[in-house]
Scaffold this motif. Structure first.
Motif, PDB file in Angstrom:
ATOM      1  N   UNK A   5     -45.196 -11.319  97.854  1.00 30.26           N
ATOM      2  CA  UNK A   5     -46.484 -10.956  97.255  1.00 30.26           C
ATOM      3  C   UNK A   5     -46.595 -11.455  95.820  1.00 30.26           C
ATOM      4  N   UNK A   6     -45.478 -11.554  95.127  1.00 39.39           N
ATOM      5  CA  UNK A   6     -45.486 -11.877  93.707  1.00 39.39           C
ATOM      6  C   UNK A   6     -45.206 -13.345  93.399  1.00 39.39           C
ATOM      7  N   UNK A   7     -45.015 -14.157  94.390  1.00 39.62           N
ATOM      8  CA  UNK A   7     -44.761 -15.578  94.158  1.00 39.62           C
ATOM      9  C   UNK A   7     -45.841 -16.218  93.273  1.00 39.62           C
ATOM     10  N   UNK A   8     -47.120 -15.894  93.461  1.00 36.95           N
ATOM     11  CA  UNK A   8     -48.146 -16.498  92.599  1.00 36.95           C
ATOM     12  C   UNK A   8     -47.994 -16.143  91.118  1.00 36.95           C
ATOM     13  N   UNK A   9     -47.194 -15.150  90.777  1.00 37.32           N
ATOM     14  CA  UNK A   9     -47.001 -14.733  89.383  1.00 37.32           C
ATOM     15  C   UNK A   9     -46.053 -15.668  88.635  1.00 37.32           C
ATOM     16  N   UNK A  10     -45.220 -16.412  89.352  1.00 36.14           N
ATOM     17  CA  UNK A  10     -44.146 -17.173  88.707  1.00 36.14           C
ATOM     18  C   UNK A  10     -44.696 -18.186  87.703  1.00 36.14           C
ATOM     19  N   UNK A  11     -45.592 -19.034  88.112  1.00 39.95           N
ATOM     20  CA  UNK A  11     -46.132 -20.069  87.210  1.00 39.95           C
ATOM     21  C   UNK A  11     -46.811 -19.443  85.988  1.00 39.95           C
ATOM     22  N   UNK A  12     -47.714 -18.466  86.163  1.00 40.63           N
ATOM     23  CA  UNK A  12     -48.340 -17.866  84.983  1.00 40.63           C
ATOM     24  C   UNK A  12     -47.340 -17.199  84.040  1.00 40.63           C
ATOM     25  N   UNK A  13     -46.304 -16.596  84.581  1.00 36.43           N
ATOM     26  CA  UNK A  13     -45.295 -15.979  83.710  1.00 36.43           C
ATOM     27  C   UNK A  13     -44.546 -17.027  82.912  1.00 36.43           C
ATOM     28  N   UNK A  14     -44.187 -18.128  83.537  1.00 36.08           N
ATOM     29  CA  UNK A  14     -43.481 -19.195  82.830  1.00 36.08           C
ATOM     30  C   UNK A  14     -44.402 -19.802  81.772  1.00 36.08           C
ATOM     31  N   UNK A  15     -45.643 -20.079  82.156  1.00 39.46           N
ATOM     32  CA  UNK A  15     -46.606 -20.671  81.228  1.00 39.46           C
ATOM     33  C   UNK A  15     -46.901 -19.773  80.035  1.00 39.46           C
ATOM     34  N   UNK A  16     -46.807 -18.459  80.231  1.00 37.69           N
ATOM     35  CA  UNK A  16     -47.113 -17.495  79.176  1.00 37.69           C
ATOM     36  C   UNK A  16     -45.877 -16.749  78.689  1.00 37.69           C
ATOM     37  N   UNK A  17     -44.730 -17.399  78.771  1.00 35.95           N
ATOM     38  CA  UNK A  17     -43.470 -16.721  78.431  1.00 35.95           C
ATOM     39  C   UNK A  17     -43.379 -16.298  76.966  1.00 35.95           C
ATOM     40  N   UNK A  18     -44.258 -16.821  76.127  1.00 34.83           N
ATOM     41  CA  UNK A  18     -44.246 -16.398  74.717  1.00 34.83           C
ATOM     42  C   UNK A  18     -45.016 -15.093  74.507  1.00 34.83           C
ATOM     43  N   UNK A  19     -45.661 -14.595  75.536  1.00 37.90           N
ATOM     44  CA  UNK A  19     -46.382 -13.328  75.459  1.00 37.90           C
ATOM     45  C   UNK A  19     -45.401 -12.200  75.137  1.00 37.90           C
ATOM     46  N   UNK A  20     -45.776 -11.313  74.252  1.00 33.97           N
ATOM     47  CA  UNK A  20     -44.887 -10.215  73.833  1.00 33.97           C
ATOM     48  C   UNK A  20     -44.465  -9.299  74.970  1.00 33.97           C
ATOM     49  N   UNK A  21     -45.299  -9.199  75.982  1.00 38.99           N
ATOM     50  CA  UNK A  21     -44.996  -8.299  77.088  1.00 38.99           C
ATOM     51  C   UNK A  21     -43.866  -8.830  77.974  1.00 38.99           C
ATOM     52  N   UNK A  22     -43.660 -10.139  77.945  1.00 41.85           N
ATOM     53  CA  UNK A  22     -42.601 -10.761  78.746  1.00 41.85           C
ATOM     54  C   UNK A  22     -41.329 -10.829  77.905  1.00 41.85           C
ATOM     55  N   UNK A  23     -40.296 -10.144  78.359  1.00 41.39           N
ATOM     56  CA  UNK A  23     -39.011 -10.158  77.655  1.00 41.39           C
ATOM     57  C   UNK A  23     -38.254 -11.402  78.105  1.00 41.39           C
ATOM     58  N   UNK A  24     -37.724 -12.129  77.134  1.00 45.96           N
ATOM     59  CA  UNK A  24     -37.111 -13.436  77.410  1.00 45.96           C
ATOM     60  C   UNK A  24     -35.762 -13.524  76.707  1.00 45.96           C
ATOM     61  N   UNK A  25     -34.729 -13.946  77.437  1.00 44.05           N
ATOM     62  CA  UNK A  25     -33.412 -14.145  76.843  1.00 44.05           C
ATOM     63  C   UNK A  25     -32.579 -15.054  77.738  1.00 44.05           C
ATOM     64  N   UNK A  26     -31.505 -15.559  77.164  1.00 43.85           N
ATOM     65  CA  UNK A  26     -30.569 -16.419  77.901  1.00 43.85           C
ATOM     66  C   UNK A  26     -29.251 -15.689  78.072  1.00 43.85           C
ATOM     67  N   UNK A  27     -28.543 -16.019  79.143  1.00 47.17           N
ATOM     68  CA  UNK A  27     -27.200 -15.492  79.357  1.00 47.17           C
ATOM     69  C   UNK A  27     -26.422 -16.426  80.272  1.00 47.17           C
ATOM     70  N   UNK A  28     -25.150 -16.117  80.441  1.00 46.14           N
ATOM     71  CA  UNK A  28     -24.308 -16.872  81.366  1.00 46.14           C
ATOM     72  C   UNK A  28     -24.237 -16.089  82.666  1.00 46.14           C
ATOM     73  N   UNK A  29     -24.511 -16.787  83.752  1.00 50.53           N
ATOM     74  CA  UNK A  29     -24.395 -16.184  85.073  1.00 50.53           C
ATOM     75  C   UNK A  29     -23.828 -17.225  86.015  1.00 50.53           C
ATOM     76  N   UNK A  30     -22.818 -16.839  86.745  1.00 51.45           N
ATOM     77  CA  UNK A  30     -22.199 -17.708  87.748  1.00 51.45           C
ATOM     78  C   UNK A  30     -21.910 -19.108  87.210  1.00 51.45           C
ATOM     79  N   UNK A  31     -21.334 -19.152  86.028  1.00 44.54           N
ATOM     80  CA  UNK A  31     -20.886 -20.414  85.471  1.00 44.54           C
ATOM     81  C   UNK A  31     -21.957 -21.284  84.836  1.00 44.54           C
ATOM     82  N   UNK A  32     -23.185 -20.787  84.765  1.00 35.68           N
ATOM     83  CA  UNK A  32     -24.251 -21.582  84.163  1.00 35.68           C
ATOM     84  C   UNK A  32     -25.069 -20.752  83.191  1.00 35.68           C
TER      85      UNK A  32
END
Length: 81
Positions: A5-32
């Motif tokens: 149901x939420x697949x259509x949300x992926x592109x808009x979330x990526x495009x608007x990732x600077x929005x304050x409501x979207x929490x964004x961070x990097x980490x290491x998972x499974x060697x990457x």
């Protein structure tokens, strides 16, 4: 089913990732290195694999379990330090 149901949300979330409501961070998972985008108000997480000069969609899924939400929040807060 919730994920589909939420697949259509992926592109808009990526495009608007600077929005304050979207929490964004990097980490290491499974060697990457992974870039995480989490929209707590909609209980949805996107995980992108960081590659040289690109980011690839790794996975995306609903986050409805309280324990998982707490874990993600701790991870986000520790990445901001």
């Amino acid at each position: 089913f919730e994920r589909c149901e939420r697949i259509p949300w992926i592109r808009p979330m990526i495009d608007n990732s600077s929005d304050r409501e979207i929490l964004k961070w990097k980490n290491k998972r499974k060697g990457g290195i992974r870039q995480l985008l989490w929209l707590p108000s909609q209980e949805f997480l996107i995980v992108l694999a960081v590659r040289k000069g690109a980011m690839l969609l790794w996975t995306a899924y609903p986050v409805t379990n309280d324990h998982t939400k707490e874990k993600l929040m701790k991870e986000y807060e520790s990445s901001a330090k």
